[in-house]
Design an enzyme around this catalytic site. Structure first.
Site, PDB file in Angstrom:
ATOM      1  N   CYS A  43       3.811  -3.146  -0.801  1.00  0.00           N
ATOM      2  CA  CYS A  43       2.395  -3.027  -1.149  1.00  0.00           C
ATOM      3  C   CYS A  43       2.327  -2.763  -2.645  1.00  0.00           C
ATOM      4  O   CYS A  43       2.900  -1.775  -3.124  1.00  0.00           O
ATOM      5  CB  CYS A  43       1.775  -1.871  -0.360  1.00  0.00           C
ATOM      6  SG  CYS A  43       0.087  -1.431  -0.848  1.00  0.00           S
TER       7      CYS A  43
ATOM      8  N   CYS B   6      -0.862  -8.733  -4.734  1.00  0.00           N
ATOM      9  CA  CYS B   6      -1.168  -8.003  -3.499  1.00  0.00           C
ATOM     10  C   CYS B   6      -0.476  -8.790  -2.405  1.00  0.00           C
ATOM     11  O   CYS B   6      -0.670 -10.015  -2.305  1.00  0.00           O
ATOM     12  CB  CYS B   6      -2.669  -7.926  -3.248  1.00  0.00           C
ATOM     13  SG  CYS B   6      -3.104  -7.304  -1.594  1.00  0.00           S
TER      14      CYS B   6
END
Length: 283
Positions: free
Chosen positions: A70, A206
């Site tokens: 992440c 992302c």
């Protein structure tokens, strides 16, 4: 023992897929914090606390290494956890454990330079800059991690981060491709307007965005290189495990998928990306 892979939701599956391909015999435990997803609009302290809790869960489940799959968690929480928390965890478990992020290998891939390299600050003004676009969450853009760390290493590479507000949550919720396409196109055009032209290269900063990577490719000019974060991370972790045999990552090829949310099969978009059904189990 196993490698733990953590993301706020399904986005980290893009990293997980590459890790499995790189180390097929290793055991993996994936954790999606879907109860609190997405992280991109949360405060820094919330992101640190949630990331710490997820790492604790994965260590308890038997992980020796936890990969923060992440960008938001890697940008906001990783350094804090490594500097103020991890030493105590090692004493608690009395075994080697570590938490690694995904931004370092991505920046190495973007710059073509090792993390330890620092650019000379002298020399003539650079006329022709290589422009790199970063499509990311609000929290990652706010951290300016890509701008700061790339500037330390390359003076000829200009970085522009474009926050894609709400996009990770839409992917998590399984929105239609038509809806996602419109959002991607709007963010690409917004970045073009800020720069004055399209970027020469781009990073999908992302891990959720990798699932719809084809939509970004279609929105950018044909042939625009996308630096592939999953393969960069997988290559880096593979080398790390080879250099550090003290971390037991298992040899049975086990796969577990955990969630803090509701146990369910993931969306058809995720299933198509993964190459088969993905069903999470409750903790």
């Amino acid at each position: 023992m196993a490698i733990g892979v953590f993301d706020s939701g399904v986005g980290g599956l893009s990293i997980h897929r590459a890790l499995v391909d790189r180390m097929p015999d290793a055991d993996f435990i994936y954790l999606g914090d879907q109860k609190h997803a997405p992280y991109g609009e949360r405060s820094g302290e919330e992101i640190v606390d949630l990331t710490r809790q997820a790492c604790e869960t994965l260590f308890e489940a038997g992980a020796s290494l936890v990969v923060l799959a992440c960008n938001t968690a890697s940008a906001v929480a990783l350094r804090r956890l490594q500097s103020t928390w991890l030493a105590g965890v090692r004493k608690t478990y009395e075994r080697p454990v570590n938490v690694l992020g995904i931004i370092v290998p991505t920046i190495e891939a973007a710059t073509g330079l090792p993390w330890e390299h620092e650019a000379e600050r002298r020399g003539p003004k650079i006329e022709n800059l290589d422009v790199l676009g970063i499509f990311c969450t609000t929290a990652t853009a706010r951290s300016r991690v890509y701008e700061i760390e790339i500037d330390k290493r390359r003076q000829d590479l200009a970085v522009f981060s474009e926050p894609c507000v709400g996009l990770a949550g839409m992917i998590e919720a399984g929105e239609s491709e038509e809806t996602l396409k419109a959002v991607v196109e709007s963010r690409v055009q917004a970045l073009k307007t800020r720069i004055g032209r399209y970027p020469d290269r781009a990073i999908l900063g992302c891990t959720h965005y990798e699932i719809i990577g084809d939509l970004f490719k279609a929105a950018l000019p044909p042939g625009t290189p996308l630096i592939h974060q999953p393969s960069s991370v997988a290559d880096s972790l593979g080398r790390y495990v080879e250099r550090h045999p003290e971390y037991d990552v298992g040899t049975s090829g086990g796969r577990r998928f955990l969630t803090t949310g509701t146990a369910a099969q993931q969306s058809s978009l995720v299933e198509r990306f993964w190459g088969g059904p993905v069903r999470f189990e409750n903790l």
